[in-house]
Design a protein around this motif. Sequence first.
Motif, short mmCIF file in Angstrom:
data_model
loop_
_atom_site.label_atom_id
_atom_site.label_comp_id
_atom_site.label_asym_id
_atom_site.label_seq_id
_atom_site.Cartn_x
_atom_site.Cartn_y
_atom_site.Cartn_z
N ILE A 1 0.85 -1.19 0.00
CA ILE A 1 0.00 0.00 0.00
C ILE A 1 0.88 1.24 0.00
N GLY A 2 0.53 2.21 -0.80
CA GLY A 2 1.29 3.45 -0.78
C GLY A 2 0.93 4.36 -1.93
N ILE A 3 1.65 5.46 -2.04
CA ILE A 3 1.46 6.47 -3.08
C ILE A 3 2.62 6.37 -4.06
N ALA A 4 2.31 6.25 -5.34
CA ALA A 4 3.34 6.11 -6.36
C ALA A 4 3.06 7.07 -7.51
N PRO A 5 4.09 7.51 -8.22
CA PRO A 5 3.86 8.33 -9.42
C PRO A 5 3.10 7.53 -10.46
N ILE A 6 2.25 8.21 -11.23
CA ILE A 6 1.49 7.53 -12.27
C ILE A 6 2.45 6.94 -13.30
N GLY A 7 2.24 5.68 -13.63
CA GLY A 7 3.11 4.98 -14.57
C GLY A 7 4.31 4.35 -13.93
N GLN A 8 4.51 4.56 -12.61
CA GLN A 8 5.64 3.96 -11.88
C GLN A 8 5.10 3.28 -10.62
N PRO A 9 4.41 2.19 -10.76
CA PRO A 9 3.72 1.59 -9.61
C PRO A 9 4.62 1.14 -8.49
N THR A 10 5.91 0.92 -8.78
CA THR A 10 6.82 0.50 -7.72
C THR A 10 7.68 1.65 -7.20
N GLY A 11 7.41 2.87 -7.68
CA GLY A 11 8.18 4.03 -7.23
C GLY A 11 7.60 4.65 -5.98
N ILE A 12 8.35 5.58 -5.40
CA ILE A 12 7.92 6.30 -4.20
C ILE A 12 7.59 7.73 -4.61
N HIS A 13 6.41 8.21 -4.22
CA HIS A 13 5.98 9.55 -4.61
C HIS A 13 6.04 10.48 -3.40
N TYR A 14 6.90 11.49 -3.49
CA TYR A 14 6.98 12.53 -2.47
C TYR A 14 6.66 13.87 -3.10
N VAL A 15 5.87 14.68 -2.42
CA VAL A 15 5.60 16.05 -2.86
C VAL A 15 6.56 16.96 -2.12
N PRO A 16 7.33 17.81 -2.83
CA PRO A 16 8.32 18.64 -2.14
C PRO A 16 7.72 19.69 -1.23
N THR A 17 6.44 20.04 -1.45
CA THR A 17 5.77 21.00 -0.57
C THR A 17 4.74 20.27 0.27
N SER A 18 3.97 21.02 1.04
CA SER A 18 2.96 20.42 1.90
C SER A 18 1.88 19.74 1.07
N ALA A 19 1.52 18.51 1.46
CA ALA A 19 0.48 17.76 0.73
C ALA A 19 -0.13 16.73 1.68
N TYR A 20 -1.32 16.30 1.32
CA TYR A 20 -2.01 15.27 2.09
C TYR A 20 -2.39 14.15 1.12
N ASN A 21 -1.51 13.18 1.00
CA ASN A 21 -1.68 12.05 0.09
C ASN A 21 -1.59 10.76 0.89
N PHE A 22 -2.68 9.99 0.90
CA PHE A 22 -2.71 8.76 1.67
C PHE A 22 -3.33 7.63 0.85
N ALA A 23 -3.02 6.40 1.24
CA ALA A 23 -3.67 5.22 0.70
C ALA A 23 -3.78 4.22 1.83
N GLY A 24 -4.87 3.44 1.83
CA GLY A 24 -5.02 2.47 2.90
C GLY A 24 -6.38 1.83 2.90
N ILE A 25 -6.85 1.46 4.08
CA ILE A 25 -8.12 0.76 4.25
C ILE A 25 -9.04 1.59 5.13
N GLN A 26 -10.29 1.71 4.72
CA GLN A 26 -11.29 2.43 5.50
C GLN A 26 -12.46 1.51 5.83
#
Length: 298
Positions: free
Chosen positions: A222-247
Amino acid sequence: WRTASGASQNYDGHHGLYASVGGTIETYTFTPSIGFNGVVKVEIWNNCYTPRSHNVLYRIAHSGGETELTRDQDCNTDPFMGKWRDLGEYTFTNSEGSLTVDTTGSDNSYVGVSVVRFTGVVVPTPPPPVTVPPPTETPTPMPTTVQSAFYDFDSDCSSLHPLAGFTTARASSLPNVGQRCGRYVAELTDNAHEITLHYHTYQGRFDGVLVEFPFTAIARNIGIAPIGQPTGIHYVPTSAYNFAGIQIHSLDLDAADSAHVVVGQRGNDRDIIEGKTTAGGESQVDDNSQQLPNGLNN
């Protein structure tokens, strides 16, 4: 009031007037013709004619009543001698608004009046409220029988396959959701209204299955990845609220009753594990930053 012919530091050659302290109370009123209803900045110019009072009373009449201020006029102690002094901003109308100089309570020998400036202030127009568009589709009711939560996703990475086996609500808020590369994938390309995470009413997409307690949920990678790079790590250099998980949500999707465990980025903190419960719209959050073990943050 007499002409202060011996005054110095005058504005544009205007010597102004003065009155003596200690006898009859004297007042002098400036009443502008501003021609509009609105906020006005009031300023005074004090020239030098000594010895003047250290406690000159200024009475400003405005639409909200009257404001009284005391200011120094003596040449030796007034820091605004020979320059404009701001007395504040007030709401004036065509029929209300004036500045009166009053000798009441003054010390020393004289009180002066020189020049007053009334300036209209442009009050910024507040931005229009942000409105969230109502749902464009009829909400899908949750099923009434317990469903299996096990899904074997297709391992094809070439395209986004339709999502099958879930009950979906508000699909239009996040349309690019499906199966890609053996994963449940939600591709976010536009989020103008910030409504991608389901909360209640008009907020976000929900893909779920009906389960009953107790139950076991197992989720991997589970996680946030760049589009087209499903195994990559996506970090936003500025403030952001990006999550993935179970609800976990109550059966009533319009109710603000849910709980979730997610990973991602909160503000400027990365590698967050967040646990959150919401009951009746009141939320409690418990999270830890920089705590994701290897293999969970991508």
